[in-house]
Design a protein around this motif. Structure first.
Motif, PDB file in Angstrom:
ATOM      1  N   LYS A 146      96.371 -13.489-146.152  1.00 25.41           N
ATOM      2  CA  LYS A 146      95.041 -13.977-145.790  1.00 25.41           C
ATOM      3  C   LYS A 146      94.436 -13.093-144.701  1.00 25.41           C
ATOM      4  N   ARG A 147      95.250 -12.708-143.726  1.00 19.88           N
ATOM      5  CA  ARG A 147      94.742 -11.835-142.656  1.00 19.88           C
ATOM      6  C   ARG A 147      94.305 -10.494-143.209  1.00 19.88           C
ATOM      7  N   ALA A 148      95.107  -9.935-144.094  1.00 18.50           N
ATOM      8  CA  ALA A 148      94.768  -8.632-144.673  1.00 18.50           C
ATOM      9  C   ALA A 148      93.490  -8.734-145.497  1.00 18.50           C
ATOM     10  N   GLN A 149      93.358  -9.805-146.260  1.00 20.55           N
ATOM     11  CA  GLN A 149      92.156  -9.994-147.066  1.00 20.55           C
ATOM     12  C   GLN A 149      90.941 -10.157-146.166  1.00 20.55           C
ATOM     13  N   TRP A 150      91.084 -10.914-145.080  1.00 18.16           N
ATOM     14  CA  TRP A 150      89.974 -11.128-144.147  1.00 18.16           C
ATOM     15  C   TRP A 150      89.575  -9.819-143.491  1.00 18.16           C
ATOM     16  N   SER A 151      90.551  -9.026-143.062  1.00 19.06           N
ATOM     17  CA  SER A 151      90.214  -7.765-142.395  1.00 19.06           C
ATOM     18  C   SER A 151      89.585  -6.776-143.362  1.00 19.06           C
ATOM     19  N   ARG A 152      90.027  -6.763-144.627  1.00 22.13           N
ATOM     20  CA  ARG A 152      89.417  -5.870-145.611  1.00 22.13           C
ATOM     21  C   ARG A 152      87.978  -6.272-145.881  1.00 22.13           C
ATOM     22  N   SER A 153      87.737  -7.566-146.014  1.00 25.04           N
ATOM     23  CA  SER A 153      86.375  -7.994-146.309  1.00 25.04           C
ATOM     24  C   SER A 153      85.469  -7.807-145.105  1.00 25.04           C
ATOM     25  N   ARG A 154      86.027  -7.895-143.923  1.00 24.28           N
ATOM     26  CA  ARG A 154      85.226  -7.784-142.709  1.00 24.28           C
ATOM     27  C   ARG A 154      84.952  -6.326-142.346  1.00 24.28           C
ATOM     28  N   SER A 155      85.898  -5.452-142.613  1.00 25.59           N
ATOM     29  CA  SER A 155      85.766  -4.073-142.155  1.00 25.59           C
ATOM     30  C   SER A 155      84.742  -3.270-142.955  1.00 25.59           C
ATOM     31  N   GLY A 156      84.502  -3.631-144.186  1.00 22.76           N
ATOM     32  CA  GLY A 156      83.566  -2.859-144.999  1.00 22.76           C
ATOM     33  C   GLY A 156      84.177  -1.512-145.314  1.00 22.76           C
ATOM     34  N   SER A 157      83.412  -0.471-145.131  1.00 20.95           N
ATOM     35  CA  SER A 157      83.937   0.858-145.430  1.00 20.95           C
ATOM     36  C   SER A 157      84.659   1.419-144.211  1.00 20.95           C
ATOM     37  N   GLY A 158      85.636   2.247-144.469  1.00 15.93           N
ATOM     38  CA  GLY A 158      86.396   2.857-143.388  1.00 15.93           C
ATOM     39  C   GLY A 158      85.548   3.803-142.567  1.00 15.93           C
ATOM     40  N   LEU A 159      84.589   4.448-143.209  1.00  9.53           N
ATOM     41  CA  LEU A 159      83.712   5.383-142.513  1.00  9.53           C
ATOM     42  C   LEU A 159      82.850   4.652-141.487  1.00  9.53           C
ATOM     43  N   LEU A 160      82.330   3.515-141.876  1.00 10.97           N
ATOM     44  CA  LEU A 160      81.518   2.721-140.956  1.00 10.97           C
ATOM     45  C   LEU A 160      82.355   2.243-139.776  1.00 10.97           C
ATOM     46  N   GLN A 161      83.562   1.807-140.055  1.00 15.40           N
ATOM     47  CA  GLN A 161      84.446   1.343-138.996  1.00 15.40           C
ATOM     48  C   GLN A 161      84.769   2.482-138.029  1.00 15.40           C
ATOM     49  N   MET A 162      84.964   3.680-138.551  1.00 14.26           N
ATOM     50  CA  MET A 162      85.254   4.825-137.706  1.00 14.26           C
ATOM     51  C   MET A 162      84.055   5.156-136.815  1.00 14.26           C
ATOM     52  N   LYS A 163      82.850   5.072-137.361  1.00 12.92           N
ATOM     53  CA  LYS A 163      81.653   5.347-136.579  1.00 12.92           C
ATOM     54  C   LYS A 163      81.452   4.300-135.483  1.00 12.92           C
ATOM     55  N   VAL A 164      81.758   3.055-135.798  1.00  7.55           N
ATOM     56  CA  VAL A 164      81.655   1.998-134.792  1.00  7.55           C
ATOM     57  C   VAL A 164      82.641   2.267-133.657  1.00  7.55           C
ATOM     58  N   ARG A 165      83.852   2.673-133.995  1.00 12.11           N
ATOM     59  CA  ARG A 165      84.858   2.997-132.964  1.00 12.11           C
ATOM     60  C   ARG A 165      84.368   4.136-132.065  1.00 12.11           C
ATOM     61  N   LYS A 166      83.786   5.174-132.660  1.00  9.36           N
ATOM     62  CA  LYS A 166      83.261   6.290-131.869  1.00  9.36           C
ATOM     63  C   LYS A 166      82.140   5.828-130.953  1.00  9.36           C
ATOM     64  N   LEU A 167      81.268   4.962-131.465  1.00  2.07           N
ATOM     65  CA  LEU A 167      80.177   4.428-130.660  1.00  2.07           C
ATOM     66  C   LEU A 167      80.721   3.580-129.514  1.00  2.07           C
ATOM     67  N   GLN A 168      81.768   2.820-129.779  1.00  2.69           N
ATOM     68  CA  GLN A 168      82.377   2.015-128.728  1.00  2.69           C
ATOM     69  C   GLN A 168      82.921   2.893-127.609  1.00  2.69           C
ATOM     70  N   ILE A 169      83.400   4.069-127.950  1.00  2.00           N
ATOM     71  CA  ILE A 169      83.929   4.987-126.936  1.00  2.00           C
ATOM     72  C   ILE A 169      82.790   5.602-126.125  1.00  2.00           C
ATOM     73  N   LEU A 170      81.687   5.929-126.779  1.00  2.00           N
ATOM     74  CA  LEU A 170      80.572   6.594-126.103  1.00  2.00           C
ATOM     75  C   LEU A 170      79.800   5.678-125.156  1.00  2.00           C
ATOM     76  N   ILE A 171      79.647   4.421-125.514  1.00  2.00           N
ATOM     77  CA  ILE A 171      78.828   3.489-124.747  1.00  2.00           C
ATOM     78  C   ILE A 171      79.677   2.844-123.654  1.00  2.00           C
ATOM     79  N   PRO A 172      79.210   2.883-122.394  1.00  2.00           N
ATOM     80  CA  PRO A 172      79.965   2.217-121.323  1.00  2.00           C
ATOM     81  C   PRO A 172      80.085   0.721-121.607  1.00  2.00           C
TER      82      PRO A 172
END
Length: 88
Positions: A24-50
């Motif tokens: 259930k956790r894996a299914q929830w995280s897959r449905s929530r994460s969307g595409s891996g590329l988008l998740q990677m961009k969000v992570r980069k943005l989280q690093i850039l923004i204080p």
């Protein structure tokens, strides 16, 4: 002998429950994460923004990003004004 069967049955039930929970956790995280590329961009943005790494919700992260960009623009205008004032 009978106790070992009960024990094995209990262990099997517990393992099945854990497996279902993990599925259930894996299914929830897959449905929530969307595409891996988008998740990677969000992570980069989280690093850039204080303070971005503390933002778990995308709306909050985007709001912080907009505020940070506005702050940077204001700093740029201020520094440009100082530069113009002290340049000959």
């Amino acid at each position: 002998m009978e106790e070992s069967k009960k024990y094995k049955s209990m262990v099997k039930q517990t393992m099945d429950k854990k497996k279902k929970k993990n599925d259930k956790r894996a299914q929830w995280s897959r449905s929530r994460s969307g595409s891996g590329l988008l998740q990677m961009k969000v992570r980069k943005l989280q690093i850039l923004i204080p303070g971005g790494q503390r933002c778990n919700h995308p709306d909050l992260l985007l709001s912080k990003t907009v505020d940070y960009i506005a702050q940077l623009k204001l700093k740029l205008r201020f520094l440009k004004a100082l530069s113009d004032m002290y340049s000959l």
